[in-house]
Design an enzyme around this catalytic site. Structure first.
Site, mmCIF file in Angstrom:
data_model
loop_
_atom_site.group_PDB
_atom_site.id
_atom_site.type_symbol
_atom_site.label_atom_id
_atom_site.label_comp_id
_atom_site.label_asym_id
_atom_site.label_seq_id
_atom_site.Cartn_x
_atom_site.Cartn_y
_atom_site.Cartn_z
ATOM 1 N N GLU A 290 0.846 -1.201 0.000
ATOM 2 C CA GLU A 290 0.000 0.000 0.000
ATOM 3 C C GLU A 290 0.873 1.240 0.000
ATOM 4 O O GLU A 290 0.926 1.959 -0.987
ATOM 5 C CB GLU A 290 -1.026 0.018 1.128
ATOM 6 C CG GLU A 290 -0.751 -0.900 2.286
ATOM 7 C CD GLU A 290 -1.550 -0.591 3.500
ATOM 8 O OE1 GLU A 290 -2.638 -1.153 3.638
ATOM 9 O OE2 GLU A 290 -1.075 0.185 4.346
ATOM 10 N N ASN A 380 -2.228 3.438 16.404
ATOM 11 C CA ASN A 380 -2.582 3.997 15.090
ATOM 12 C C ASN A 380 -3.840 3.344 14.520
ATOM 13 O O ASN A 380 -4.756 4.020 14.082
ATOM 14 C CB ASN A 380 -1.441 3.777 14.099
ATOM 15 C CG ASN A 380 -0.165 4.471 14.540
ATOM 16 O OD1 ASN A 380 -0.205 5.556 15.110
ATOM 17 N ND2 ASN A 380 0.963 3.842 14.294
ATOM 18 N N GLY A 384 -3.559 -1.860 6.978
ATOM 19 C CA GLY A 384 -3.729 -2.948 6.018
ATOM 20 C C GLY A 384 -3.157 -4.257 6.508
ATOM 21 O O GLY A 384 -3.200 -5.268 5.790
HETATM 22 N N1 COA Z 1 4.416 -2.031 24.527
HETATM 23 C C1 COA Z 1 4.257 -0.699 24.622
HETATM 24 N N2 COA Z 1 4.729 0.180 23.698
HETATM 25 C C2 COA Z 1 5.437 -0.331 22.684
HETATM 26 C C3 COA Z 1 5.666 -1.700 22.533
HETATM 27 C C4 COA Z 1 5.118 -2.567 23.504
HETATM 28 N N3 COA Z 1 5.275 -3.888 23.427
HETATM 29 N N4 COA Z 1 6.393 -1.893 21.415
HETATM 30 C C5 COA Z 1 6.618 -0.684 20.866
HETATM 31 N N5 COA Z 1 6.040 0.258 21.639
HETATM 32 C C6 COA Z 1 6.056 1.697 21.415
HETATM 33 C C7 COA Z 1 7.461 2.226 21.183
HETATM 34 O O1 COA Z 1 8.123 2.439 22.413
HETATM 35 C C8 COA Z 1 7.175 3.520 20.447
HETATM 36 O O2 COA Z 1 6.719 4.465 21.412
HETATM 37 P P1 COA Z 1 7.097 6.023 21.298
HETATM 38 O O3 COA Z 1 6.378 6.504 20.072
HETATM 39 O O4 COA Z 1 6.572 6.582 22.568
HETATM 40 O O5 COA Z 1 8.584 6.039 21.170
HETATM 41 C C9 COA Z 1 5.966 3.143 19.569
HETATM 42 O O6 COA Z 1 5.393 1.974 20.179
HETATM 43 C C10 COA Z 1 6.331 2.841 18.120
HETATM 44 O O7 COA Z 1 7.306 1.846 18.100
HETATM 45 P P2 COA Z 1 8.499 1.804 17.046
HETATM 46 O O8 COA Z 1 9.478 0.800 17.535
HETATM 47 O O9 COA Z 1 8.974 3.194 16.776
HETATM 48 O O10 COA Z 1 7.816 1.131 15.778
HETATM 49 P P3 COA Z 1 7.207 1.633 14.413
HETATM 50 O O11 COA Z 1 7.400 3.062 14.094
HETATM 51 O O12 COA Z 1 7.700 0.644 13.455
HETATM 52 O O13 COA Z 1 5.603 1.415 14.635
HETATM 53 C C11 COA Z 1 3.575 0.181 15.021
HETATM 54 C C12 COA Z 1 5.115 0.206 15.095
HETATM 55 C C13 COA Z 1 3.103 -1.212 15.428
HETATM 56 C C14 COA Z 1 2.964 1.206 15.973
HETATM 57 C C15 COA Z 1 3.156 0.519 13.546
HETATM 58 O O14 COA Z 1 3.829 -0.311 12.657
HETATM 59 C C16 COA Z 1 1.653 0.347 13.335
HETATM 60 O O15 COA Z 1 0.876 1.242 13.646
HETATM 61 N N6 COA Z 1 1.222 -0.819 12.840
HETATM 62 C C17 COA Z 1 -0.183 -1.136 12.654
HETATM 63 C C18 COA Z 1 -0.654 -0.797 11.275
HETATM 64 C C19 COA Z 1 0.022 -1.640 10.231
HETATM 65 O O16 COA Z 1 0.629 -2.659 10.483
HETATM 66 N N7 COA Z 1 -0.085 -1.247 9.026
HETATM 67 C C20 COA Z 1 0.555 -2.035 7.965
HETATM 68 C C21 COA Z 1 -0.035 -1.877 6.716
HETATM 69 S S1 COA Z 1 -0.056 -0.090 6.486
#
Ligand code: COA
Length: 502
Positions: A290, A380, A384
């Protein structure tokens, strides 16, 4: 700045150009707006500014439907202005996140391929206005989208009226990159005739009756750059393990040399994984995803990716300059589609994708939480990831094994919220290693996940939990009263580490 009317090829429509505040004045309390925009790309900019300004003196609320998250701080401004009644299907803004978690308005966290289908089924409220960013409008009223397609086609088709925001900063060379395909109603629908990522099966723009375009606004504000952080040591390690897994699959003969089309989710980890492919021996790759982030363009530049299909282009500031000043070099390697096509189960299953998405946490049996921190606080949205993971040939989830300076383990006894059940999760990867869960029963997965993926500082605690669970028995053994104790421990004492807490 003088508006570039040459971007409106239908002369009659030129009379419908209005200032943004006039278009914003048409919005009534309780309306539903379908806004273009997917992961900070191709969103309208002047209209939301004007709407928020109007909210300074008037009180109203609207439903805001989009493709995914918006850029230009639009979600932040909407949340601060208090004008949202319901928001769907995805967001990624810190202020909006806080308001959602405070219960200020309703957020519907939806599989991104579902929104258009639900509009078609009339399950969602009718869209009053589709408000869409465009490169240009053709003689016959066809709207040429910009850096994302998202849900724009569905909004245009189901809205009572359309407001087009022509963005003069979006290059006209984007024209020809889009492929707009409309699905019929379920029950009278043909198979989607897409058998390869580069296939074009639709039209180059959103075809609408010109009379439906009730207003046109001009802007020249750039898309917001992506907020992806560059790969760090852990994300490089994750990428390395994932590439080892792919190499082994090729050696065994389960995957071809050039793999199968790849999908990668949003986030820094997923972007780093694609960066890892740059240093690998893999060639002639294709992408069916995407969001197309920086790494995809680096892979095209390196000649490693031949073709990339997506529904938005979301780039860092530097990459944006490079890509859009040489867009001719990329045009033949790209296509942008509606999100219900980029994320369609039928196509994902047909192409047999390798899908890579990021988890917040995973449990010892392979269930994945992508959305809710400690089971309650929305991060978030599922985006997808569910569309892809359930239907992919290989569904991979990546995460760092610890978060919050080691006070949180991302491998837990029981996830505090389930987005992807154990049935949809094939491979999990952390900086520690990878676990291949395919064909394994729950009890077979535990040892693999703990020994290969959990952080060493949490392994003993995880084994202790599992031993106690085994005493209770069951197909998927648990100590239910302890299953969420790690999350509760973190809430109360700021760490999941038992030794520190004791
Ligand atoms: N418990 C609590 N918080 C956690 C955690 C856990 N097990 N694992 C990560 N986090 C927090 C991190 O500390 C970070 O917090 P901050 O913003 O306060 O620093 C935040 O989550 C983001 O983590 P990061 O390691 O920077 O990962 P990322 O930027 O790769 O984002 C997701 C990870 C899961 C939030 C993001 O990939 C997402 O929203 N995924 C769902 C949607 C998706 O998968 N879309 C895919 C198709 S578009």
């Amino acid at each position: 700045m003088v508006n570039d009317y040459s971007r409106i090829l239908n002369e009659g429509l030129r009379e419908r150009v209005v200032p943004a505040d006039v278009a914003a004045s048409w919005i009534e309390n309780g309306m539903t707006l379908g806004l273009s925009g997917f992961t900070r790309a191709g969103d309208v900019k002047a209209f939301p500014d004007a709407l928020v300004k109007r909210a300074e003196t008037e009180s109203f609320k609207v439903n805001v439907f989009t493709g995914a998250s918006l850029g230009s701080d639009v979600d932040k401004m909407f949340a601060e202005a208090g004008i949202i009644s319901k928001r769907l299907p995805f967001q990624a803004d810190a202020t909006m996140r806080r308001e959602i978690n405070d219960g200020a308005f309703h957020f519907v966290d939806q599989h991104l391929s579902h929104t258009a289908e639900m509009l078609r089924q009339k399950v969602l409220p009718k869209v009053d206005y589709a408000i869409l960013e465009a490169v240009s409008i053709k003689e016959d009223g066809t709207i040429i989208p910009t850096t994302s397609v998202g849900n724009s086609l569905a909004f245009a088709q189901h809205a009572d009226g359309i407001i087009v925001e022509i963005n003069e900063s979006q290059p006209r060379s984007l024209e020809g990159v889009h492929d707009l395909y409309t699905l019929d109603q379920q029950g009278s629908r043909d198979p989607i005739p897409l058998v390869s990522p580069e296939d074009k099966i639709g039209t180059s723009g959103i075809q609408v009756d010109p009379d439906k375009i009730i207003g046109i606004i001009f802007t020249s504000q750039l898309d917001s750059p992506s907020t992806i952080v560059p790969p760090d040591q852990d994300t490089r390690l994750i990428a390395g393990h994932l590439i080892d897994f792919l190499k082994e699959e090729v050696e065994i003969g389960r995957l071809p040399q050039n793999l199968v089309p790849l999908q990668s989710g949003i986030g820094s980890v997923a972007n780093a994984v694609f960066h890892g492919l740059l240093e690998s021996d893999f060639e002639n790759l294709s992408v069916y995803s995407e969001v197309l982030q920086d790494a995809v363009f680096d892979l095209i530049d390196a000649g490693k990716v031949n073709f990339a299909s997506g529904c938005s282009i979301t780039l860092s500031e530097e990459k944006m300059k490079q890509v859009f000043s040489n867009f001719e070099n990329y045009r033949d390697h790209l296509v942008l589609r509606p999100q219900e096509i980029s994320n369609h189960p039928e196509i994902i299953r047909r192409l047999g994708l390798i899908s890579i998405n990021t988890a917040i946490e995973m449990d010892i049996y392979g269930n994945v939480n992508s959305t809710h921190v400690r089971g309650t606080k929305m991060m978030n949205g599922i985006g997808g990831s569910g569309d892809f993971a359930r239907n992919a040939r290989v569904g991979i989830f990546v995460t760092k094994s610890i978060a919050k300076d080691g006070k949180v383990s991302s491998i837990v006894p029981f996830v505090s919220h389930v987005d992807h059940t154990e049935h949809d999760v094939d491979i999990i990867v952390t900086e520690q290693g990878y676990a291949d869960l395919r064909g394994l029963a729950p009890r077979e997965r535990v040892e693999l996940i703990i020994s290969r993926c959990a952080h060493p500082s949490y392994r003993e605690q995880l084994y202790d939990y599992y031993q106690a669970a085994l005493e209770r028995g069951g197909h998927t053994p648990h100590v239910l009263e302890e299953a969420l104790s790690w999350h509760i421990g973190y809430e109360k004492e700021g760490t999941m580490q038992k030794l520190v807490r004791a």
